[in-house]
Write a protein that holds these residues in place. Structure first.
Motif, PDB file in Angstrom:
ATOM      1  N   GLY A  32      -5.999   7.353   0.783  1.00 22.80           N
ATOM      2  CA  GLY A  32      -6.376   6.399  -0.175  1.00 22.80           C
ATOM      3  C   GLY A  32      -7.194   5.444   0.668  1.00 22.80           C
ATOM      4  O   GLY A  32      -8.400   4.951   0.162  1.00 22.80           O
ATOM      5  N   HIS A  89       0.973  -1.156  -0.042  1.00 21.86           N
ATOM      6  CA  HIS A  89       0.058  -0.054  -0.038  1.00 21.86           C
ATOM      7  C   HIS A  89       0.835   1.416   0.104  1.00 21.86           C
ATOM      8  O   HIS A  89       0.453   2.356  -0.430  1.00 21.86           O
ATOM      9  CB  HIS A  89      -0.775  -0.012   1.196  1.00 21.86           C
ATOM     10  N   VAL A 107       1.321   5.250  -2.769  1.00 22.04           N
ATOM     11  CA  VAL A 107       1.527   6.742  -2.348  1.00 22.04           C
ATOM     12  C   VAL A 107       2.479   7.142  -3.481  1.00 22.04           C
ATOM     13  O   VAL A 107       2.224   8.294  -4.141  1.00 22.04           O
ATOM     14  CB  VAL A 107       1.942   7.255  -1.042  1.00 22.04           C
ATOM     15  N   SER A 116      -1.227  11.714   2.714  1.00 25.98           N
ATOM     16  CA  SER A 116      -1.568  11.082   1.295  1.00 25.98           C
ATOM     17  C   SER A 116      -1.969   9.752   1.416  1.00 25.98           C
ATOM     18  O   SER A 116      -2.841   9.290   0.696  1.00 25.98           O
ATOM     19  CB  SER A 116      -0.417  11.211   0.653  1.00 25.98           C
ATOM     20  N   LEU A 117      -1.436   8.843   2.296  1.00 27.46           N
ATOM     21  CA  LEU A 117      -1.863   7.250   2.564  1.00 27.46           C
ATOM     22  C   LEU A 117      -3.130   7.639   3.070  1.00 27.46           C
ATOM     23  O   LEU A 117      -4.143   6.458   2.811  1.00 27.46           O
ATOM     24  CB  LEU A 117      -0.913   6.751   3.566  1.00 27.46           C
ATOM     25  N   ARG A 167      -2.942   4.722  -4.864  1.00 26.60           N
ATOM     26  CA  ARG A 167      -3.194   4.170  -3.302  1.00 26.60           C
ATOM     27  C   ARG A 167      -4.418   3.313  -3.043  1.00 26.60           C
ATOM     28  O   ARG A 167      -4.507   2.385  -2.498  1.00 26.60           O
ATOM     29  CB  ARG A 167      -3.705   5.737  -2.531  1.00 26.60           C
TER      30      ARG A 167
END
Length: 433
Positions: free
Chosen positions: A219, A58, A62, A215-216, A351
């Motif tokens: 997702g 995952h 990103v 940013s993660l 993501r």
């Protein structure tokens, strides 16, 4: 170069690279067993290859969303190629070192995960919605083709060029793939599609530009706001858990029932044919838009045929039922990816895809941990011991009956899971996407 030519060119180079990778994996297996005489070294390769991607895949999403898809494709291929070079140098200088091998395959697993997500995200940029099913079916078709050509070419070439020669062939396919991607010009298309979808979602914020964690979270936030997609991903993940472990029983199950090694080899070859024809059928069909309905129907067929496969006793019945167990699987996989590609905004596909694939495909190894002990410690002894009434009537009282029971029960659970999924309104609501 127009979109269709770009996609076709990418498919051809990806197929060639896949064949090369398959050749290397087979050659390493042959070389390892001949050099060490131990199978345990070989069995650990897929473990080390899949675990890092399962744990950290995952995070690659990103990075993918920050890079251009073209850059990500090149990095994914180059990363895997560098791993092969390191392994080749190790073989040439110090011989076999299991630590080097497992480190290399672990790193290649990360780059492979990046390349897979980048390829699917690139497809959504280059291909219109009505053609997604066809293109994804072509991509699914590459795997059975590579599974056929890889062993065949390795069998012909290995006696003459050995492991080192096979690895050079693999590296050549990597170089060709990277060169073609570098030459192809789809940056303008990517920029246009990215700008056009930037207003489609309210979850994209300015903070994602500078904050990795934020940013993660973005997702994961997509699934919170789009629970229909989340339910679909969980459903696919559950079905894959129910499928993967039991399908590993095919060899011992068929061997226990028939005692015929040649028939088992034929059965495994037929599985590849089934996945090829499944991909071909989808590629020839017209886009209907009813992806969710087709996924539910196709998984129901797989579940039903697994039940019949588990109670089959003749060679003809085993071949017929297994063919229809496998036939729907590449179609469901392609339809699932098409739905994601059409639903998720381009800016966050890296993501979202990487998280979705971890849930849908990455949890499947849980099945291997469960099914082995379940068969060896419970179902096989149970069916071989005293009479169990209706279980004996349905599954028999001989070697392999326990494995057949697990296969049939797994098929039943797939049907039950599909029924539950079919009544979830938000999942069925994706049909309108």
């Amino acid at each position: 170069m127009n979109h269709k030519k770009i996609v076709k060119t990418l498919l051809i180079t990806q197929g060639g690279s896949l064949v090369g990778s398959r050749m290397t994996s087979i050659a390493i297996g042959i070389w390892l067993f001949q050099s060490t005489g131990k199978a345990s070294y070989l069995l650990l390769i897929p473990f080390f290859n899949e675990i890092p991607a399962l744990l950290f895949g995952h995070l690659t999403g990103v990075l993918l969303d920050k890079w251009r898809k073209k850059t990500a494709l090149i990095i994914g291929d180059v990363g895997q190629a560098i791993g092969s070079v390191v392994l080749l140098i190790s073989v040439l200088t110090v011989g076999f070192n299991p630590v080097v091998l497992y480190v290399v395959v672990a790193i290649q697993g990360i780059f492979s995960a990046l390349q897979t997500v980048a390829a699917d995200a690139t497809t959504s940029i280059l291909v219109e919605n009505e053609y997604l099913d066809k293109i994804n079916a072509y991509k699914e078709m590459l795997f059975p083709i590579a599974s056929f050509l890889g062993p065949a070419l390795t069998g012909v070439l290995y006696p003459f060029i050995g492991l080192i020669g096979i690895m050079f062939v693999d590296l050549t396919t990597f170089v060709i793939a990277v060169t073609v991607v570098y030459i192809l010009d789809f940056d303008g298309i990517e920029e246009m599609r990215s700008v056009s979808v930037i207003t489609e979602t309210s979850i994209i914020t300015h903070r994602e530009k500078n904050e990795f964690i934020q940013s993660l979270k973005l997702g994961y936030g997509y699934f919170k706001k789009n629970t229909g997609i989340l339910y679909l991903v969980i459903y696919i993940g559950i079905v894959n858990i129910l499928l993967n472990g039991p399908l590993e029983l095919i060899i011992p199950y068929a061997l226990s029932l028939t005692g015929d090694e040649r028939f088992v080899s034929l059965l495994m070859s037929m599985m590849g044919m089934a996945t090829f024809f499944g991909s071909l059928i989808l590629s020839l069909g017209k886009h209907s838009g009813k992806r969710i309905s087709r996924i539910l129907i196709l998984f129901s067929i797989t579940g039903i045929m697994m039940i019949f496969f588990g109670i089959s006793r003749t060679k003809l019945a085993l071949m017929g039922t297994l063919f229809f167990v496998m036939l729907p699987l590449p179609m469901t996989n392609a339809l699932f990816k098409s739905l994601l590609q059409n639903s998720v905004p381009v800016k966050i596909q890296g993501r979202v895809f990487s998280i979705a694939y971890q849930i849908a495909y990455g949890l499947a190894p849980i099945s291997f941990i469960i099914v082995g002990p379940l068969v060896d410690s419970w179902f096989e002894p149970l069916l071989l011991s005293s009479s169990n009434h209706w279980l004996d009537v349905v599954f028999g009282h001989n070697q392999g009956a326990g494995m057949g029971t697990v296969l049939s029960f797994a098929g039943g659970l797939i049907i039950l899971t599909t029924i539950v999924a079919s009544v979830i309104k938000k999942l069925r609501g994706l049909e309108k996407s």
